[in-house]
Motif scaffolding. Sequence first.
Motif, short mmCIF file in Angstrom:
data_model
loop_
_atom_site.label_atom_id
_atom_site.label_comp_id
_atom_site.label_asym_id
_atom_site.label_seq_id
_atom_site.Cartn_x
_atom_site.Cartn_y
_atom_site.Cartn_z
N MET A 1 0.84 -1.20 0.00
CA MET A 1 0.00 0.00 0.00
C MET A 1 0.88 1.25 0.00
SD MET A 1 -2.78 1.25 2.86
CE MET A 1 -3.78 -0.18 2.61
N LYS A 2 0.52 2.22 -0.85
CA LYS A 2 1.30 3.45 -0.92
C LYS A 2 1.06 4.27 0.35
CE LYS A 2 1.53 5.58 -4.83
NZ LYS A 2 1.23 6.40 -6.01
N TYR A 3 2.18 4.78 0.93
CA TYR A 3 2.08 5.58 2.14
C TYR A 3 1.76 7.02 1.80
CZ TYR A 3 3.34 7.85 6.52
OH TYR A 3 3.32 8.59 7.66
N ARG A 4 0.70 7.60 2.44
CA ARG A 4 0.35 9.02 2.25
C ARG A 4 0.30 9.67 3.63
NH1 ARG A 4 -1.50 9.83 -2.86
NH2 ARG A 4 -2.21 8.02 -4.02
N PRO A 5 1.03 10.75 3.81
CA PRO A 5 0.99 11.42 5.11
C PRO A 5 -0.40 11.95 5.41
CG PRO A 5 2.18 12.76 3.50
CD PRO A 5 1.91 11.44 2.85
N SER A 6 -0.81 11.80 6.65
CA SER A 6 -2.13 12.27 7.06
C SER A 6 -2.13 13.80 7.09
CB SER A 6 -2.43 11.75 8.46
OG SER A 6 -1.53 12.30 9.39
N PRO A 7 -3.35 14.43 7.13
CA PRO A 7 -3.40 15.89 7.24
C PRO A 7 -2.60 16.40 8.44
CG PRO A 7 -5.55 15.02 6.68
CD PRO A 7 -4.68 13.84 6.95
N GLU A 42 8.97 8.93 3.03
CA GLU A 42 10.04 8.86 2.03
C GLU A 42 10.35 7.42 1.65
OE1 GLU A 42 13.20 10.12 -0.49
OE2 GLU A 42 11.42 11.12 0.31
N ILE A 43 10.53 6.52 2.64
CA ILE A 43 10.97 5.15 2.33
C ILE A 43 9.86 4.32 1.70
CG2 ILE A 43 12.70 5.17 4.16
CD1 ILE A 43 10.85 3.38 5.80
N ASN A 44 8.62 4.82 1.74
CA ASN A 44 7.51 4.10 1.12
C ASN A 44 7.12 4.65 -0.25
OD1 ASN A 44 6.22 1.91 3.00
ND2 ASN A 44 6.80 3.59 4.37
N ARG A 45 7.83 5.66 -0.73
CA ARG A 45 7.56 6.16 -2.07
C ARG A 45 8.02 5.14 -3.10
NH1 ARG A 45 9.89 10.21 -4.31
NH2 ARG A 45 11.80 10.13 -3.03
N PRO A 46 7.27 4.92 -4.18
CA PRO A 46 7.69 3.97 -5.22
C PRO A 46 9.07 4.29 -5.79
CG PRO A 46 5.40 4.58 -5.53
CD PRO A 46 5.93 5.47 -4.44
N GLU A 47 9.36 5.58 -5.94
CA GLU A 47 10.65 5.95 -6.51
C GLU A 47 11.80 5.54 -5.57
OE1 GLU A 47 7.43 8.69 -7.87
OE2 GLU A 47 8.18 8.00 -5.91
N GLY A 53 15.20 -0.21 -2.47
CA GLY A 53 14.54 -1.38 -1.89
C GLY A 53 13.77 -1.04 -0.63
N HIS A 54 13.31 -2.10 0.07
CA HIS A 54 12.44 -1.85 1.23
C HIS A 54 12.55 -3.00 2.23
CE1 HIS A 54 9.08 0.09 3.27
NE2 HIS A 54 8.53 -1.11 3.42
N LEU A 541 12.83 -5.77 -7.65
CA LEU A 541 11.45 -6.24 -7.59
C LEU A 541 10.44 -5.09 -7.63
CD1 LEU A 541 11.74 -9.20 -5.05
CD2 LEU A 541 11.65 -9.27 -7.55
N TYR A 542 10.92 -3.87 -7.71
CA TYR A 542 10.03 -2.71 -7.81
C TYR A 542 10.12 -2.03 -9.18
CZ TYR A 542 9.52 -3.00 -2.73
OH TYR A 542 9.26 -3.43 -1.45
N ARG A 543 11.00 -2.50 -10.05
CA ARG A 543 11.24 -1.77 -11.30
C ARG A 543 10.36 -2.25 -12.44
NH1 ARG A 543 17.76 -2.28 -10.61
NH2 ARG A 543 18.00 -0.69 -8.98
#
Length: 641
Positions: A1-7, A42-47, A53-54, A541-543
């Motif tokens: 799941m993509k990480y999005r910072p909360s408000p 930052e570490i959960n961004r796809p880029e 890696g992760h 594995l993310y490319r």
Amino acid sequence: MKYRPSPKVRKALVGSAAVAVLGGMNAPAAIGFAQREYHQYEINRPEYKARYGHWDLLAMPTKYRVNSIHATLLPTGKVLLIAGSGNSIKHFNGGRFDSTLWDPATKTFKKIPTPKDLFCGGHTQLPDGRLLIAGGTARYEVLQGDVKRAGGAMLVKNEDPDHSRTFPKGTLFRSPTGKEYASQLPVSVPRATKTVDSATGRVAVTANQARVYVEATQDGPAGITNTSEQYAIVGLRGRDADNFYGMANKLGMDKKDFQGIREAYEFDPFTEKYVLVRSMSEARWYPTLVGLADGKVLTVSGLDDIGQIIPGKNEIFDPETGTWSPGPLRYFPTYPSLFLMRGGKLFYSGSNAGYGPANQGRVPGIWDPKSNTFTPVTGLKDADTLETSSSVLLPPAQRQKVMVLGGGGVGESPKSTARTAIIDLTAPHPSYVSGPKLPAPTRYLNSVILPDDTVFTTGGSTGYRGRSASNLLQAQFYDPANNAFTPAAAPTVGRNYHTEALLLPDGRVAVFGSDSLFADKANTIPGTFEQRVEIYTPPYLYRTRQAQLGSGPTELVRGVSASFPVTDAAHITTARLIRPGSSTHVTDVDQRSVALDVQRGKNAVTVTVPRDSSLVPSGWYMLFVTDNHHTPSRARWIHIS
């Protein structure tokens, strides 16, 4: 799941600078909270994942967690974690010996009944997929001052040429002054040797002997004996009393080291059970087991049944007959890193894991077990910091290059090094040359071969067993083609002594264990064993989407080709056979990556296995194919016979 910072987080990120300027009482907490949340973002961004890696923590239920000392990937795709007593004297005294079997594919776990304390034994994969485990712990060390009873080595003599004899644990040996000592293990004494002089007809009998550890039957210094004595065996009479007796030089209350066991087991990955096999002639604690080109196993080094390092008495196990035989004599410190070379010789990188004098057995070199000749190699900088270093046969194995990474001084030395060095074993006169430095001086570094011909290195500490909070939360890739390190995502769990890492069939890396001496920077709080398992997903594995390698033959013969269906076959560039790892004390001499010749078809690839058994020893391998983006497929299990 993509990480999005909360408000709330976004507000904290925007306002953190203003808070810092105002210097309010809550500024440090607010800044820390914002930094942590931004780091997670930052570490959960796809880029970020596609570049570094992760890491993820494995959700392992508490009842399956163990103090992982040994980790092996089995040909079923499951991982066997062996703790034995897990460096816990409480578990040892209570007879609690643990193993857990983890299936990464189904995310399931199973406790395995463990028959003996396999803590700090040696292991290697056999040609049929069974895991040979030899040695383990007979006794924990006792530091000077904590020793309650005098003890030491007793030589049990037999002058009877017609009979051998086994004396059980607890047999009493009585000195001329009446002091009694009890054997701590059973001991079998071969019959004496009888020879007849052909000229005179005279018969000569030469006593045979066996050694056993004994302890005084009473506490305190009254049990100390500092002179050489002959000891009667209590309960024997007549001729038996004359033929069987003990001899000891000194029985004291000095420090008692760990003691090894002679027992050996095979773990069957298909029945998932330990099976007792014939015992070694020597007890071993901290031995190395290395597979040979003919499928046999050479076992070297270790502490023996009285806690002394074995002076070069090595043994060979034949899996076809299940028997042990004497091997070539050669001294090594404990857990030496030995790599099978093309042609059947062994390369000793110099890496080892601890016991043995600083001036003996530390020089790396090429060992020919057949002729028992040893050729030292030179060129290694910081040669006094090879203990607790990492060694790896660089991919692909055809290049015959070995790399040594980091390490520390002998024993509890505070010295450590960031040095790496590489040796080309195909050179006319092999010698180490310096490689790129690690980011920091590092002991206990794990090194794992990946399908894209890089080596993933992670963890370690600057200090002995993580002293002074010196665990290193960093990881990196070594690329042999460019002779350079590139950074990887940082792990969240620190690792040092008693840590292992393995490549999984899906291309990820699992990391286990760690046994810090202390839990604080001031070295005042005892450490606890790290039971969390962390899994690293490499950037490949993310490319791009993984190529799907279809089913094909599971049994291959060296020199033979085989075809496998694969998606996007036109973009497949390499194929590798990777032998599954079997790791302990950051020593893994099993893992190797062998390059296969590849021919691409419309919807399939055809691969050819090299003919050389010293390059491709018999056994189970993971077959990976990799595309032009360096993304590997999931592995197919292949048996080389």
